[in-house]
Design an enzyme around this catalytic site. Structure first.
Site, PDB file in Angstrom:
ATOM      1  N   CYS A 233       1.145 -10.469   6.376  1.00 38.45           N
ATOM      2  CA  CYS A 233       0.105  -9.828   7.188  1.00 38.45           C
ATOM      3  C   CYS A 233      -0.867 -10.904   7.653  1.00 38.45           C
ATOM      4  O   CYS A 233      -0.462 -11.846   8.327  1.00 38.45           O
ATOM      5  CB  CYS A 233      -0.585  -8.707   6.409  1.00 38.45           C
ATOM      6  N   ARG A 238      -2.321  -6.649   2.748  1.00 35.72           N
ATOM      7  CA  ARG A 238      -1.563  -5.522   3.297  1.00 35.72           C
ATOM      8  C   ARG A 238      -0.072  -5.686   3.006  1.00 35.72           C
ATOM      9  O   ARG A 238       0.635  -4.711   2.728  1.00 35.72           O
ATOM     10  CB  ARG A 238      -1.812  -5.407   4.804  1.00 35.72           C
TER      11      ARG A 238
END
EC number: 2.8.1.1
Length: 277
Positions: A233, A238
């Site tokens: 990410c 994430r």
């Protein structure tokens, strides 16, 4: 791996707040959220100040992690229940840390803080202090961590899963819209990567979608379950959520999180980049 091995429900959590050898830990993107109210007895980990080395760009090492968990009153044989806001965004990041350093029994609270609050369950403002322990972290398990040279070598040979927003993937922006945009030198994505935003794995209440829904999500995006996978990410938080989905829920083998992610890759001299969707 059964879901019960890595997830607990809010019902289970509320019934086990005072269970022996069970420690609830809150980790949030908004590091002040815990101070406004937290699950009774939960301790706080600050992803910025507790989990990152204060000098070099890297995680705390095994010795630092051991000291941190000892001070928080977490023992090697404790069951650790991690939770946080925003669909367990940073709780999944911390889960990956715990696995990196070899903690045996760690789980996520399915739905995290969002589900807990939607259920109208109580929060506490009491300061939590646990007796200090003597935690000993293992050497890092780099079989779940990808580094930049491995990522470049993976282009065209392994699954590369970009879990950022479509606008980040296409190069329109460098970071989530609510964050500063000067994080890397170049926008775009790694050539050949598929884009499956991390949040698509969650329901509206923050809980994870069913295994069937998750398998369909990644299959339709073009992920080859027979290949090794690297998720990335912007800074690795994430993508740790996606790593959890692929490895812990769906049971894929050889899944790694590239925590350097776009803030490293997008600043490398000479690294190949693609723009557009």
């Amino acid at each position: 791996m059964a879901r019960s091995d890595v997830l607990v429900s809010t019902d289970w959590a509320e019934s086990n707040l005072k269970a022996p050898k069970t420690v609830f830990v809150e980790v949030d993107e908004d590091t002040s959220a815990y101070d406004t109210g937290h699950i009774e007895g939960a301790v706080k980990l600050d992803w910025k100040t507790d989990l990152q080395d204060p000098i070099r760009r890297d995680f705390v090492d095994a010795q630092q992690f051991s000291k941190l968990l000892s001070e928080r009153g977490i023992a090697n044989d404790d069951t650790v229940i991690l939770y946080g806001g925003n669909n367990n965004w940073f709780a999944a990041y911390a889960y990956w840390y715990f696995k990196l350093y070899g903690h045996q029994d760690v789980k996520l609270l399915d739905g995290g803080r969002k589900k807990w609050e939607l259920d109208a369950r109580p929060l506490s403002a009491e300061k939590v202090e646990r007796p200090q322990t003597s935690y000993t972290a293992k050497e890092p398990d780099n079989s779940i961590r990808a580094f930049r040279d491995e990522v470049i070598a993976a282009i065209g040979t392994k699954n590369l899963v970009d879990v950022r927003s479509p606008d980040e993937f296409s190069g329109k922006i460098l970071a989530p819209a609510h964050l500063p945009q000067e994080q890397s030198q170049r926008p775009g994505h790694i050539p050949g990567a598929i884009n499956v935003p991390w949040s698509k794995a969650a329901n509206e209440d923050g809980t994870f979608k069913s295994d069937e829904e998750l398998a369909k999500l990644y299959a339709e995006a073009g992920l080859d379950g027979e290949k090794e996978t690297i998720a990335y990410c912007r800074i690795g938080e994430r993508s740790s959520h996606t790593w959890f989905v692929l490895q812990e829920l769906l049971g894929h083998k050889n899944v790694k999180n590239y925590d350097g992610s776009w803030t490293e890759y997008g600043s490398l001299v000479g690294a190949p980049i693609e723009l557009g969707s």
